[in-house]
Design a protein around this motif. Structure first.
Motif, PDB file in Angstrom:
ATOM      1  N   LEU A 234       1.080  -1.130  -0.094  1.00 51.64           N
ATOM      2  CA  LEU A 234      -0.239   0.010  -0.204  1.00 51.64           C
ATOM      3  C   LEU A 234       1.056   1.158   0.249  1.00 51.64           C
ATOM      4  CD1 LEU A 234      -2.762  -1.052   2.641  1.00 51.64           C
ATOM      5  CD2 LEU A 234      -2.661  -1.059   0.214  1.00 51.64           C
ATOM      6  N   ALA A 235       0.177   2.515  -0.788  1.00 52.42           N
ATOM      7  CA  ALA A 235       1.234   3.858  -1.079  1.00 52.42           C
ATOM      8  C   ALA A 235       0.233   4.365  -0.627  1.00 52.42           C
ATOM      9  CB  ALA A 235       1.739   3.515  -2.490  1.00 52.42           C
ATOM     10  N   ASN A 236      -0.923   4.035   0.519  1.00 49.62           N
ATOM     11  CA  ASN A 236      -2.076   5.520   0.427  1.00 49.62           C
ATOM     12  C   ASN A 236      -1.225   6.549   1.406  1.00 49.62           C
ATOM     13  OD1 ASN A 236      -3.297   2.395   0.257  1.00 49.62           O
ATOM     14  ND2 ASN A 236      -4.751   4.493  -0.116  1.00 49.62           N
ATOM     15  N   PHE A 237      -0.501   6.143   2.854  1.00 46.25           N
ATOM     16  CA  PHE A 237       0.009   6.649   3.625  1.00 46.25           C
ATOM     17  C   PHE A 237       1.213   7.776   3.406  1.00 46.25           C
ATOM     18  CE2 PHE A 237      -1.097   2.451   4.999  1.00 46.25           C
ATOM     19  CZ  PHE A 237      -2.127   2.457   5.847  1.00 46.25           C
ATOM     20  N   THR A 238       0.941   8.593   2.698  1.00 41.97           N
ATOM     21  CA  THR A 238       1.364   9.640   2.782  1.00 41.97           C
ATOM     22  C   THR A 238       1.363  11.033   3.219  1.00 41.97           C
ATOM     23  OG1 THR A 238      -0.777  11.032   1.972  1.00 41.97           O
ATOM     24  CG2 THR A 238       1.111   9.974   0.131  1.00 41.97           C
ATOM     25  N   LYS A 239       1.940  11.868   3.967  1.00 40.68           N
ATOM     26  CA  LYS A 239       2.265  12.993   4.481  1.00 40.68           C
ATOM     27  C   LYS A 239       0.702  13.504   4.856  1.00 40.68           C
ATOM     28  CE  LYS A 239       5.453  15.387   7.769  1.00 40.68           C
ATOM     29  NZ  LYS A 239       6.552  16.294   7.457  1.00 40.68           N
ATOM     30  N   ALA A 240       0.090  13.707   3.541  1.00 42.19           N
ATOM     31  CA  ALA A 240      -0.535  14.614   2.903  1.00 42.19           C
ATOM     32  C   ALA A 240      -2.377  13.690   4.182  1.00 42.19           C
ATOM     33  CB  ALA A 240      -1.570  15.299   2.543  1.00 42.19           C
ATOM     34  N   TYR A 241      -2.076  12.472   3.771  1.00 41.35           N
ATOM     35  CA  TYR A 241      -3.589  11.399   3.880  1.00 41.35           C
ATOM     36  C   TYR A 241      -2.857  11.433   5.383  1.00 41.35           C
ATOM     37  CZ  TYR A 241      -5.862   7.320   4.685  1.00 41.35           C
ATOM     38  OH  TYR A 241      -7.519   6.990   5.196  1.00 41.35           O
ATOM     39  N   VAL A 242      -2.013  10.957   5.982  1.00 46.21           N
ATOM     40  CA  VAL A 242      -1.873  10.529   7.410  1.00 46.21           C
ATOM     41  C   VAL A 242      -2.862  11.745   8.097  1.00 46.21           C
ATOM     42  CG1 VAL A 242      -0.150  10.448   9.237  1.00 46.21           C
ATOM     43  CG2 VAL A 242       0.238   8.762   7.300  1.00 46.21           C
ATOM     44  N   GLY A 243      -2.216  12.318   8.351  1.00 44.98           N
ATOM     45  CA  GLY A 243      -2.449  14.676   8.746  1.00 44.98           C
ATOM     46  C   GLY A 243      -3.475  14.413   8.828  1.00 44.98           C
ATOM     47  N   ALA A 244      -4.403  14.699   7.419  1.00 48.30           N
ATOM     48  CA  ALA A 244      -6.217  14.087   7.618  1.00 48.30           C
ATOM     49  C   ALA A 244      -6.751  13.056   8.086  1.00 48.30           C
ATOM     50  CB  ALA A 244      -6.042  14.347   5.447  1.00 48.30           C
ATOM     51  N   THR A 245      -6.402  12.416   8.383  1.00 50.69           N
ATOM     52  CA  THR A 245      -6.808  11.570   8.558  1.00 50.69           C
ATOM     53  C   THR A 245      -6.765  11.328  10.743  1.00 50.69           C
ATOM     54  OG1 THR A 245      -6.616   9.501   7.232  1.00 50.69           O
ATOM     55  CG2 THR A 245      -6.713   8.710   9.321  1.00 50.69           C
ATOM     56  N   ALA A 246      -5.593  11.771  10.414  1.00 51.95           N
ATOM     57  CA  ALA A 246      -5.521  12.088  11.969  1.00 51.95           C
ATOM     58  C   ALA A 246      -6.804  13.858  12.053  1.00 51.95           C
ATOM     59  CB  ALA A 246      -4.410  12.700  12.768  1.00 51.95           C
ATOM     60  N   GLU A 247      -6.843  14.482  11.969  1.00 52.33           N
ATOM     61  CA  GLU A 247      -7.688  15.772  11.679  1.00 52.33           C
ATOM     62  C   GLU A 247      -9.489  14.673  11.839  1.00 52.33           C
ATOM     63  OE1 GLU A 247      -9.349  19.574  12.214  1.00 52.33           O
ATOM     64  OE2 GLU A 247      -7.576  18.406  11.941  1.00 52.33           O
ATOM     65  N   ALA A 248      -9.884  14.049  11.387  1.00 51.63           N
ATOM     66  CA  ALA A 248     -10.640  13.366  10.747  1.00 51.63           C
ATOM     67  C   ALA A 248     -11.400  13.048  12.880  1.00 51.63           C
ATOM     68  CB  ALA A 248     -10.702  12.535   9.898  1.00 51.63           C
ATOM     69  N   PHE A 249      -9.910  12.193  12.718  1.00 52.46           N
ATOM     70  CA  PHE A 249     -10.472  11.425  13.843  1.00 52.46           C
ATOM     71  C   PHE A 249     -10.459  12.441  15.040  1.00 52.46           C
ATOM     72  CE2 PHE A 249      -8.249   7.255  12.973  1.00 52.46           C
ATOM     73  CZ  PHE A 249      -8.609   6.820  12.126  1.00 52.46           C
ATOM     74  N   ARG A 250      -9.553  13.641  15.525  1.00 55.28           N
ATOM     75  CA  ARG A 250      -9.921  14.557  16.312  1.00 55.28           C
ATOM     76  C   ARG A 250     -11.276  15.166  16.187  1.00 55.28           C
ATOM     77  NH1 ARG A 250      -9.810  19.725  16.266  1.00 55.28           N
ATOM     78  NH2 ARG A 250     -10.284  20.249  14.395  1.00 55.28           N
ATOM     79  N   LYS A 251     -11.854  15.381  15.194  1.00 55.41           N
ATOM     80  CA  LYS A 251     -13.169  16.172  15.089  1.00 55.41           C
ATOM     81  C   LYS A 251     -14.164  15.357  15.726  1.00 55.41           C
ATOM     82  CE  LYS A 251     -12.749  18.716  10.755  1.00 55.41           C
ATOM     83  NZ  LYS A 251     -13.256  19.291   9.598  1.00 55.41           N
ATOM     84  N   VAL A 252     -13.888  13.868  15.288  1.00 55.75           N
ATOM     85  CA  VAL A 252     -15.202  12.896  16.146  1.00 55.75           C
ATOM     86  C   VAL A 252     -14.650  13.200  17.772  1.00 55.75           C
ATOM     87  CG1 VAL A 252     -15.426  10.525  16.214  1.00 55.75           C
ATOM     88  CG2 VAL A 252     -14.605  11.595  13.777  1.00 55.75           C
ATOM     89  N   VAL A 253     -13.875  12.603  18.363  1.00 51.93           N
ATOM     90  CA  VAL A 253     -13.362  12.637  19.004  1.00 51.93           C
ATOM     91  C   VAL A 253     -13.635  14.509  20.034  1.00 51.93           C
ATOM     92  CG1 VAL A 253     -11.390  12.589  21.139  1.00 51.93           C
ATOM     93  CG2 VAL A 253     -11.522  10.864  19.371  1.00 51.93           C
TER      94      VAL A 253
END
Length: 263
Positions: A234-253
């Motif tokens: 998998l090559a999905n885990f770019t710096k931009a993707y990981v950062g965006a996912t962390a931000e999505a999790f932050r909004k949920v919490v």
């Protein structure tokens, strides 16, 4: 060529200041998938490459994939609940983001990126589990709603002897049920949160889709070492993707924490 999984010494993540500090080495055992023999070996893990040498056969070539580490699925199952699950999550979030800002790589297949992604997932799961458990164990109304409306709990059957033997039987059984939930199954967690707390983890389809997709990638990180079911890396885990996912999790919490706040 045969394949097998081996234990690999884990780096000291807390002491690492640079990526070069993420090195570890130690003894392991390699099992042969063909003859069943076990070979003592020495493994060096540089957090990007893993090298294995058989002690009695040092010239034998051993091909090793990148090592990946994750906590057990039920890592929090036997621990005391934290007083403030949000503060625990926030501490993890802040430290992980700070580490990633310094050490994250642009490449979507970078080991560091996958590890940071997995840590954000683990922190979210722990928050969801601890928050629900704390509420159910601390509020009889929450406990009652679960007993009345959760289909899995409603269909469980126990003898009068079991119930009589433990004055806290119902409470303990619900706690055990909640601890056994896989909190990366956001669809199931969403239902339980709505029943117990009147709060949704997945607000709507557009916002939910990336969260569910991230949990699918989590499975390939934890169980396939960053490869999909077809063996493709998998090559999905770019710096931009990981950062965006962390931000999505932050909004949920933060949305859940705000909804459950008494003020």
């Amino acid at each position: 060529m045969t394949q097998s999984s081996v234990e690999v010494p884990e780096p000291d993540w807390g002491a690492a200041e640079t990526s070069s500090d993420l090195n570890s080495e130690g003894e392991t055992v390699v099992d042969c998938g063909t003859c069943g023999a076990a070979f003592d070996a020495w493994v060096t893990n540089s957090a990007g490459d893993c090298h294995v040498t058989l002690n009695d056969h040092p010239d034998t070539r051993v091909q090793a994939d990148t090592a990946f580490f994750s906590p057990e699925e039920d890592a929090w199952s036997d621990t005391d609940l934290p007083e403030n699950p949000y503060s625990i999550w926030d501490g993890s979030y802040q430290q992980t983001c700070a580490f990633f800002d310094t050490h994250g790589e642009e490449a979507g297949d970078a080991l560091i990126n996958r590890m940071v992604f997995a840590q954000h997932v683990v922190a979210l799961e722990a928050y969801l589990a601890d928050t629900l458990l704390k509420a159910a164990m601390g509020d009889p109304k929450v406990l009652g709603r679960l007993l009345e409306h959760d289909l899995d709990l409603r269909k469980e059957k126990f003898s009068l002897l079991e119930i009589q033997a433990n004055p806290d039987f119902v409470r303990d059984r619900v706690a055990a049920y909640l601890r056994d939930i896989r909190y990366h199954n956001l669809a199931k967690v969403n239902i339980i949160y709505k029943i117990a707390l009147g709060v949704e983890v997945l607000v709507d389809g557009e916002a939910a889709a990336p969260l569910i997709a991230a949990m699918r990638l989590r499975h390939d990180c934890v169980h396939r070492n960053g490869f999909d079911k077809d063996g493709e890396k998998l090559a999905n885990f770019t710096k931009a993707y990981v950062g965006a996912t962390a931000e999505a999790f932050r909004k949920v919490v933060q949305r859940i924490d705000l909804a459950l706040s008494p003020f």
